[in-house]
Design an enzyme around this catalytic site. Sequence first.
Site, mmCIF file in Angstrom:
data_model
loop_
_atom_site.group_PDB
_atom_site.id
_atom_site.type_symbol
_atom_site.label_atom_id
_atom_site.label_comp_id
_atom_site.label_asym_id
_atom_site.label_seq_id
_atom_site.Cartn_x
_atom_site.Cartn_y
_atom_site.Cartn_z
ATOM 1 N N SER A 48 47.127 30.933 45.316
ATOM 2 C CA SER A 48 47.246 29.942 46.392
ATOM 3 C C SER A 48 48.697 29.768 46.839
ATOM 4 C CB SER A 48 46.705 28.586 45.914
ATOM 5 O OG SER A 48 47.588 28.033 44.954
ATOM 6 N N ASP A 75 45.032 32.409 48.803
ATOM 7 C CA ASP A 75 44.151 31.242 48.909
ATOM 8 C C ASP A 75 44.892 30.081 49.580
ATOM 9 O OD1 ASP A 75 41.798 29.768 48.315
ATOM 10 O OD2 ASP A 75 42.706 28.968 46.490
ATOM 11 N N HIS A 76 44.215 29.407 50.494
ATOM 12 C CA HIS A 76 44.741 28.191 51.136
ATOM 13 C C HIS A 76 46.160 28.345 51.688
ATOM 14 C CE1 HIS A 76 41.503 25.383 50.455
ATOM 15 N NE2 HIS A 76 41.427 25.754 49.187
ATOM 16 N N ASP A 106 44.280 28.598 56.135
ATOM 17 C CA ASP A 106 43.701 27.251 56.080
ATOM 18 C C ASP A 106 44.328 26.369 57.158
ATOM 19 O OD1 ASP A 106 42.807 24.721 55.551
ATOM 20 O OD2 ASP A 106 43.326 24.733 53.425
ATOM 21 N N GLU A 131 38.582 27.975 57.052
ATOM 22 C CA GLU A 131 37.828 26.791 56.622
ATOM 23 C C GLU A 131 37.529 25.911 57.825
ATOM 24 O OE1 GLU A 131 39.210 24.880 53.035
ATOM 25 O OE2 GLU A 131 38.922 22.884 53.876
ATOM 26 N N HIS A 161 34.413 25.954 48.336
ATOM 27 C CA HIS A 161 35.664 25.511 47.692
ATOM 28 C C HIS A 161 35.359 24.308 46.818
ATOM 29 C CE1 HIS A 161 38.967 27.789 49.735
ATOM 30 N NE2 HIS A 161 37.893 28.215 50.379
ATOM 31 N N ASN A 165 34.648 29.614 44.731
ATOM 32 C CA ASN A 165 36.051 29.438 44.331
ATOM 33 C C ASN A 165 36.178 28.447 43.172
ATOM 34 O OD1 ASN A 165 36.619 30.931 46.610
ATOM 35 N ND2 ASN A 165 38.060 29.463 47.477
ATOM 36 N N VAL A 166 36.766 28.892 42.086
ATOM 37 C CA VAL A 166 36.926 28.008 40.914
ATOM 38 C C VAL A 166 38.369 28.041 40.431
ATOM 39 C CG1 VAL A 166 36.159 27.520 38.559
ATOM 40 C CG2 VAL A 166 34.577 28.578 40.178
ATOM 41 N N THR A 174 40.229 24.465 38.990
ATOM 42 C CA THR A 174 40.481 23.343 38.068
ATOM 43 C C THR A 174 39.672 23.449 36.771
ATOM 44 O OG1 THR A 174 40.921 21.957 39.980
ATOM 45 C CG2 THR A 174 40.457 20.813 37.909
HETATM 46 O O1 G3H Z 1 40.538 27.383 46.696
HETATM 47 C C1 G3H Z 1 40.317 27.122 45.509
HETATM 48 C C2 G3H Z 1 39.178 26.351 45.109
HETATM 49 O O2 G3H Z 1 38.585 25.696 46.137
HETATM 50 C C3 G3H Z 1 39.221 25.737 43.777
HETATM 51 O O3 G3H Z 1 38.857 24.375 43.746
HETATM 52 O O4 G3H Z 1 40.051 23.589 41.726
HETATM 53 O O5 G3H Z 1 38.174 22.299 42.650
HETATM 54 O O6 G3H Z 1 37.757 24.497 41.553
HETATM 55 P P1 G3H Z 1 38.698 23.643 42.331
HETATM 56 ZN ZN ZN Z 2 39.905 25.561 47.924
#
Ligand code: G3H
Ligand code: ZN
Length: 279
Positions: A50, A84-85, A106, A136, A206, A228-229, A231
């Site tokens: 990201s 990412d983002h 994004d 997005e 997301h 997308n994972v 956290t």
């Molecule tokens: O773009 C990355 C994801 O949307 C991760 O989101 O941290 O809530 O899993 P998360």
């Molecule tokens: Zn995201």
Amino acid sequence: MPLVDIREMAAEAARDKVGLGAFNVVLLEFAHAEVAAAESVGRPVILQLSENAIKYHGGHIAPLGKAMIALAEQASVPVAVHLDHAEDVDLCKAAVDVGFNSVMYDGSKLEDKENRETTAAVVEFCHANNVAVEAELGEVGGKDGVHDPSARTDPDDAAKFVADTGVDLLAVAVGSSHAMTTRGAVLDTDLISRIRDAVPVPLVLHGSSGVPDDGMVAAIEAGMTKINVSTHLNVGFTGVVREILAADEKVVDPRKYVGPGRDNVQAEVAHLLKLYARK
Ligand code: G3H
Ligand code: ZN
């Protein structure tokens, strides 16, 4: 093997109604763990970096980004490397220069017309370099630390956005929220199906960390493809590190606690990849 085009991976997953796991890389160890997990279960995987993580790593995409590409190229399963983002168009161009084969622009915080125009310009540049683009529509909450799962993407608007911009994948707001450390999010599967029917490109979820396993299976069955994972992996990694440091105050070699943290990420990614593929 060489990087695999995310558009091919996503088209195949959408056709088979399985999920394609996309996992964030916050430290190099996460990329190692994610590739090893994908190899262990024989599934393709997307490594994603990201804009925020790039800022953490000194503001340059190359050091960690090139390492991710090297890991992808020596993997025995298909791997794509994705930005990412990215809110910064120049960062999208830097990712293409470094060798990423997919970017997410994004523009969800921008006014609608500007989001469409800027996304279309990023698509033009990336497609000229054979790089895929995700965008997005309907901002998924939680990026600022405030959980807001109430945003929703309108199916007709989503179809028009894809037609206006030419994006290859579309992230939609259907009830998830970024950065949840608990898994109580409830997704609107009826809306996922309606967007799926209206939109000609694979859909991206997301904020998947907050979604429990059974909710994720239902979302994939309803038509969600790229999952997308981030956290959720951080929670596991940090839990293991915390436990080791609490148990032994003499430990100083980072490999003694980062290594087990990495192993935890690998195990969880393997579990999720199997879940998404209903294996
Ligand atoms: O773009 C990355 C994801 O949307 C991760 O989101 O941290 O809530 O899993 P998360
Ligand atoms: Zn995201």
